[in-house]
Write an enzyme that holds these catalytic residues in place. Structure first.
Site, PDB file in Angstrom:
ATOM      1  N   SER A 139     -29.714  71.177  13.291  1.00 62.65           N
ATOM      2  CA  SER A 139     -29.276  72.502  13.752  1.00 62.65           C
ATOM      3  C   SER A 139     -29.377  73.469  12.596  1.00 62.65           C
ATOM      4  CB  SER A 139     -27.827  72.444  14.232  1.00 62.65           C
ATOM      5  OG  SER A 139     -27.316  73.757  14.390  1.00 62.65           O
ATOM      6  N   TYR A 152     -19.439  69.518  12.712  1.00 59.55           N
ATOM      7  CA  TYR A 152     -20.776  69.592  13.314  1.00 59.55           C
ATOM      8  C   TYR A 152     -21.832  69.895  12.245  1.00 59.55           C
ATOM      9  CZ  TYR A 152     -24.380  71.081  16.673  1.00 59.55           C
ATOM     10  OH  TYR A 152     -25.534  71.208  17.394  1.00 59.55           O
TER      11      TYR A 152
END
Lengths: 245, 77
Positions: A139, A152
């Site tokens: 990401s 995350y």
């Protein structure tokens, strides 16, 4: 170009927007696909849409034994696993000071540790075949950080370091390991954002729009293809220019 | 030479591309036969398949030479 006829691909998180499009792209290029996810109904629906060359393998990535079993089940269903796309991921957002051990551990377990285990599980077959493609979906947040997403972001940055290390080890065996790092993509997850939130995000994106799942899938298809054989240890950022790194 | 030693030698010769006469009792896979660390992992995988055995990681680490491999497999098979 990018012909995957005769190749067998395992895609995790195939019940989601991005994973589903990744499976569609690989399948359209000729690959047989194993669709993995926790929810069986959307996987079955996708398999029905794809028709032939599609297998459904449900798996709970927070359960170590299920994760260990998945590569074996995929190889049993398809004959081999030539392409692995680790796309499944979860978020448990919280401010750093409020983040619980459980919120931290569960995100690391599903996003990073399951990726490690699945990579390990498919390597034996790829080593023997002297051919393999591993694509890990990271990401933009793994590179830039994001408030509320320490867990995350850590998991997604961890995938990059892990992928590079593995890429070193297996490059001489014809196996490549790369990451795709999506920016803001239109999915069920981002549909929940308000127009105001979306507007703010878009001010940071030079392209002036959200990305489409199919644009992540196209990056995966390239990295999975025979043509990308000299690309390994790389992270392909697909973020509309939001972070040029 | 035993049947096991012959089969082990065949795997080593094929995998590492070395002359058969170099594969002697004390030949180290890495120091004498040109294997890298990943080759040794692949050799162990090949031994497991050839002989239908499981070689745990801690045991695999002790298999450094051709003789080690034959000895371990003879004990396990």
């Amino acid at each position: 170009m990018f012909d995957l006829t005769g190749k067998n691909a395992l895609v995790t998180g195939a019940s989601g927007g991005i994973g589903g499009d990744i499976a569609r792209a690989l399948h359209a290029a000729g690959a047989t696909v194993a669709l993995s996810g926790t929810r069986e109904a959307p996987l079955e629906a996708l398999a029905a849409e794809l028709g032939s060359r599609a297998h459904v393998l449900t798996c709970n990535l927070s359960d170590a034994a299920s994760v260990e079993a998945l590569p074996k089940a995929a190889a049993a269903a398809m004959g081999s696993v030539d392409v692995l796309v680790n796309n499944a991921g979860i978020t448990r957002d919280n401010l750093f000071m409020r983040m619980s051990d459980d919120e931290w551990a569960s995100v690391l377990e599903v996003n990073l540790t399951s990726t490690f285990r699945l990579c390990r599980g498919v390597l034996r077959g790829m080593m023997k075949a002297r051919w393999g493609r591993i694509v890990n979906i990271s990401s933009v947040v793994g590179a830039t950080g994001n408030p509320g997403q320490a867990n995350y972001a850590a998991s997604k940055a961890g995938m990059v370091g892990m992928s590079k290390s593995l890429a070193y080890e297996v490059a001489s065996r014809g196996i490549t390991v790369n990451c795709v790092a999506p920016g803001f993509i239109t999915t069920a997850m981002t549909e929940k954002l308000t127009d105001d939130q979306k507007g703010k995000i878009l001010t940071q994106v030079p392209a002036g729009r959200m990305g489409e799942a199919s644009e992540i899938a196209a990056a995966c298809l390239y990295l999975a293809s025979p043509e990308a054989g000299y690309v390994t240890g790389a992270t392909l950022h697909v973020n509309g220019g939001m972070a040029m790194i | 030479m035993s049947d096991i030693a012959d089969r082990v030698k065949k795997i080593v010769v094929e995998h590492l591309g070395v002359e058969e006469n170099k594969v002697i009792e004390n030949a180290s896979f890495i120091d004498d036969l040109g294997a890298d660390s990943l080759d040794t992992v692949e050799l162990v995988m090949a031994f497991e398949e050839e002989f239908g055995i499981e070689i745990p990681d801690d045991a695999a680490e002790t298999i450094q030479t051709f003789g080690d491999a034959v000895k371990f497999i003879t004990g396990a098979a």
